[in-house]
Design an enzyme around this catalytic site. Sequence first.
Site, PDB file in Angstrom:
ATOM      1  N   ASP A  82      39.310   5.601  10.580  1.00  0.00           N
ATOM      2  CA  ASP A  82      39.611   6.242   9.363  1.00  0.00           C
ATOM      3  C   ASP A  82      41.123   5.638   9.068  1.00  0.00           C
ATOM      4  O   ASP A  82      41.974   5.751   9.970  1.00  0.00           O
ATOM      5  CB  ASP A  82      40.120   7.931   9.135  1.00  0.00           C
TER       6      ASP A  82
ATOM      7  N   HIS B 213      42.679   9.278  -2.496  1.00  0.00           N
ATOM      8  CA  HIS B 213      43.459   9.954  -1.015  1.00  0.00           C
ATOM      9  C   HIS B 213      44.226  11.163  -1.653  1.00  0.00           C
ATOM     10  O   HIS B 213      44.259  11.967  -0.816  1.00  0.00           O
ATOM     11  CB  HIS B 213      44.637   8.752  -0.889  1.00  0.00           C
TER      12      HIS B 213
ATOM     13  N   LYS C  62      41.211   4.404   1.897  1.00  0.00           N
ATOM     14  CA  LYS C  62      41.461   5.304   0.710  1.00  0.00           C
ATOM     15  C   LYS C  62      42.160   4.617  -0.306  1.00  0.00           C
ATOM     16  O   LYS C  62      43.177   3.830  -0.070  1.00  0.00           O
ATOM     17  CB  LYS C  62      42.280   6.584   1.372  1.00  0.00           C
TER      18      LYS C  62
ATOM     19  N   TYR D 166      48.680   3.549   4.757  1.00  0.00           N
ATOM     20  CA  TYR D 166      49.170   3.736   6.116  1.00  0.00           C
ATOM     21  C   TYR D 166      49.680   2.277   6.811  1.00  0.00           C
ATOM     22  O   TYR D 166      50.280   2.377   7.582  1.00  0.00           O
ATOM     23  CB  TYR D 166      47.810   3.992   6.986  1.00  0.00           C
TER      24      TYR D 166
END
Length: 302
Positions: free
Chosen positions: A31, A98, A65, A36
């Site tokens: 994931d 997200h 996402k 990120y």
Amino acid sequence: MLYLLQSSHLPRTSVQGAVETAIAAGYRHIDTAYSYGNEVEIGKALRSKMQQGIIRREDMFIVSKLWCTHHGPEDIPACLNKSLNDLQLDYLDLYLVHFPVGLKKMGDELFPKKNGKMLTSDIDYVDVWKGMEALHASGKVKSIGVSNFNILQLERLLALCTVPPAVNQVELHPYLTQTELIEFCKSKNIALTAYSPFGSPARPPELFRGDTDPHKLLEDPVVTEIARKHRHSPAQVLLRYHVQQGIVVIPKSDKPHHILENTKIFDFSLTEEDMRALRGLDRGWKACLLDDIKSHPYYPFV
């Protein structure tokens, strides 16, 4: 068996090593997200393990996402393409919105601010979903879903969508049981994925919320006593708590011994009494709140 690794907040230097370790330990669901900032490292790890012949692309389930600054119609495919390029992949298994609140697009800033105030957009998440449905139709994403959506938002989306969301990824743990949301998602055939299953203890301490923060969940006497009884770790008990409810859970670690330990949750079961005790810890304590945008009409944590 499908093991899962969540990659947010992992130090970038250790991401590639953590993902390679996870794949070697049997993890097959990774994931990640545009926000990120670690998809290049994950792509290198996937490529390395594929070249070694340890995995094939079809063995892996890769999730990313769409970030809040990319809710505009032309930005939705651009965000996906950036993730695919960084991950060195042709398609994603699952792509999530997200967060239901959009943010203004200002260069590459993830959290655009002016005079200390977060700059939100008024783009409707239903319109964002139409862009997600187009990605699904293109074949670049096998399934689409959402993250951090509440029941009312899911009901509105379900009433107006063509392709229903396959998944809702939300914060879940015994301090935040979200029983109504779990029941609603099950009734609508929306799979739940639990993030921050340990209460997100690895967050920077300045993000802790005083006495109403879940970061000490692993030390809770109820959790530690159940762990002692079953001769497993508190982390394993918390992961088992979700798995027994049919909830996908994504722990996060860059330490090889924790990555391995987190897979060893299928050799014991929690009793109904254990489950009742864990659910009884519910306090509504959240690790992820995004207070800066709580005045937005699409803010989900109300």
